[in-house]
Design a protein around this motif. Structure first.
Motif, PDB file in Angstrom:
ATOM      1  N   VAL A 160       2.562   8.832   0.773  1.00 44.10           N
ATOM      2  CA  VAL A 160       2.244   7.459   0.360  1.00 44.10           C
ATOM      3  C   VAL A 160       3.533   6.656   0.245  1.00 44.10           C
ATOM      4  N   GLN A 174       0.619  -0.592  -1.812  1.00 43.07           N
ATOM      5  CA  GLN A 174       0.548   0.848  -1.638  1.00 43.07           C
ATOM      6  C   GLN A 174      -0.066   1.151  -0.275  1.00 43.07           C
ATOM      7  N   SER A 176      -1.429   4.180   1.628  1.00 45.68           N
ATOM      8  CA  SER A 176      -1.791   5.580   1.421  1.00 45.68           C
ATOM      9  C   SER A 176      -2.366   6.235   2.676  1.00 45.68           C
TER      10      SER A 176
END
Length: 486
Positions: A160, A174, A176
């Motif tokens: 990540v 983020q 991921s």
């Protein structure tokens, strides 16, 4: 033959073809440094014009040493360290916009941000000014944004990528699902609008972190299975290091407009140490330090074929455990020093200077174009809002002198004021820059900063209300014009 590549290299004009590397004398080295034995391919060292930081062996947690750059000689075993992590530290990076701020990434799944006092540590530092928690596995990669204040990218063994606003401690982006496997390296481009990454699946990716989008992918950048590295060059090209199918170490240059074929590939040797690339955007030179190698190779990247030109190599008897690369603001311009490494031995740190021999004692402007200074081009929320800006440059003529930290703090708390002659209106201050100061300041200053933050927010609210009333007035006038009333 006078037409071969070797002859062409001799004929090629370059002011860097005589770059001379020399280790400093023993009395200028730092001794008795217990360099970390952690099995992670990071440089284990970070250096800026004020401080040298080295990840060291630490029982029962993770620690790194921070000493003033002027320090030399033996490090006492009782020397205070930064020791707030619960597990080994894997990477450390100095903030490009404040020489007293350093981030550390650890096997304890956290990233911590520390403020080092001028002059260095007088006691062990265990309290970070910010702790960033968002990864589920150990964190091994840190990359500060090159031009936006307080933006930090982290990558972990959970595959990540996180982007943080350090001033607020907020996780702002983020990614991921961009990487199916372990991320080996991440690098921002010149203005910090995109990043490139390489991963265990052997692919090079170009990513827009704000959109969470993978813009381009090139499969099998290098055929070998060992770790790779990638670094953005200032003209937008990407340089990668890795291994061939026959385990030969390679360097490749890629044009981001067309990733179908590399612009250049150079094979070096069959050593198994990962090649760590250090890039200098001012000279367009790349230095390759292999972990466990006794050499540092250096190349110049140009617009002429074959694009990547081998210059020379520095060779020594002892292998390097890691290396720190000093930012251009810290080099000695009076000695025509264009780069400086801090080579990590088993128990020693050895400075190595790269110089261009010149007879004149005058400042050599052609060796030192204006370089990135401390002042950020953007505040965190300006970048988050979609703005991009190249680095703000400073001249190295006469050597670089950092602005006094008190003045820099004022600039952060209030907008940069442009001289009245220019007629430019200063932008309103960012609340996040003020919040940063509440985090990053001594306790006795925090009340004042909080009051200032509240006052600035009230002022900002008043400006917004005034502007909205003005917009309504203009809209009414426009409607009257369109209706033919005016």
């Amino acid at each position: 033959s006078t037409t071969g590549p070797q002859y062409q290299r001799i004929l090629r004009q370059s002011k860097f073809r005589h770059v001379f590397a020399q280790a400093w004398k023993a009395e200028h080295c730092i001794d008795d440094v217990r360099v970390s034995r952690v099995t992670w391919d990071s440089p284990l060292c970070a250096v800026n014009p004020k401080f040298l930081a080295v990840i060291i062996e630490a029982g029962g947690g993770g620690a790194f040493l921070v000493v003033p750059l002027s320090k030399s000689g033996r490090i006492d075993q009782s020397c205070p360290t930064v020791c707030g992590h619960a597990a080994p530290v894997l990477d450390i990076q100095w903030c490009p916009h404040d020489d007293n701020i350093i981030a550390s990434a650890s096997e304890d799944c956290t990233v911590k941000v520390w403020q080092i006092p001028d002059g260095g540590l007088t006691s062990p530092m265990t309290e970070a000014i910010a702790t960033l928690e968002g990864h589920s596995k150990r964190v091994g990669i840190l990359a500060w944004h090159p031009t936006a204040f307080n933006i930090l990218l982290t990558a972990g063994c959970d595959n990540v990528i996180c982007v943080w606003n350090v001033g607020t401690g907020e996780l702002v982006y983020q990614l991921s699902d961009a990487h199916p496997d372990l991320i080996y390296s991440v690098s921002w481009n010149k203005d910090g609008s995109i990043v490139c990454s390489v991963c265990k699946d052997k692919a090079l990716r170009i990513i827009d972190p704000r959109r969470g989008a993978v813009l381009k992918v090139r499969e099998k950048v290098h055929d070998g299975t060992r770790p790779m590295r990638a670094v953005f060059l200032s003209d937008g090209k990407i340089l990668t290091t890795g291994f061939s199918r026959m385990s030969e170490r390679q360097l490749a240059l890629w044009d981001t407009k067309d990733l179908s074929e590399p612009m250049a590939v150079q094979e070096m040797d069959t050593s198994n140490g990962v090649l760590l690339p250090f890039y200098d955007p001012d000279t367009n030179m790349v230095y390759l330090c292999g972990k466990g190698d006794c050499t540092i190779r250096y190349f110049e990247v140009t617009d002429e074929s074959p694009y990547v030109h081998f210059l020379s190599l520095y060779s020594s008897k002892e292998p390097q455990r890691g290396a720190g690369f000093l930012s251009k603001r810290g080099v000695d311009v009076n000695k025509c020093e264009i780069a400086r490494f801090y080579k990590l031995h088993e128990r020693k740190v050895e400075p190595i200077s790269m110089t261009v021999p010149r007879k004149s004692d005058l400042f050599q402007g052609d060796l030192y174009p204006d370089t990135a200074g401390l002042e950020p081009a953007l505040l965190a929320d300006e970048w988050i809002a979609g703005q991009d800006a190249p680095p703000l440059l400073v001249s190295l003529s006469g050597g670089y002198t950092a602005p006094p930290s008190k003045h820099r703090d004022t600039l952060r708390t209030k907008p940069r004021l442009v001289s009245q002659d220019s007629g430019t209106v200063a932008a309103p201050p960012s609340p996040s820059s003020l919040i940063f100061h509440c985090f990053f300041s001594p306790l006795f200053l925090q009340d004042d900063l909080l009051n200032e933050l509240l006052a600035e927010m009230k002022a900002l609210r008043a400006v917004v209300l005034a502007q909205s009333q003005r917009i309504e007035l203009l809209e009414r006038q426009l409607a009257r014009i369109e209706d033919g009333d005016v």
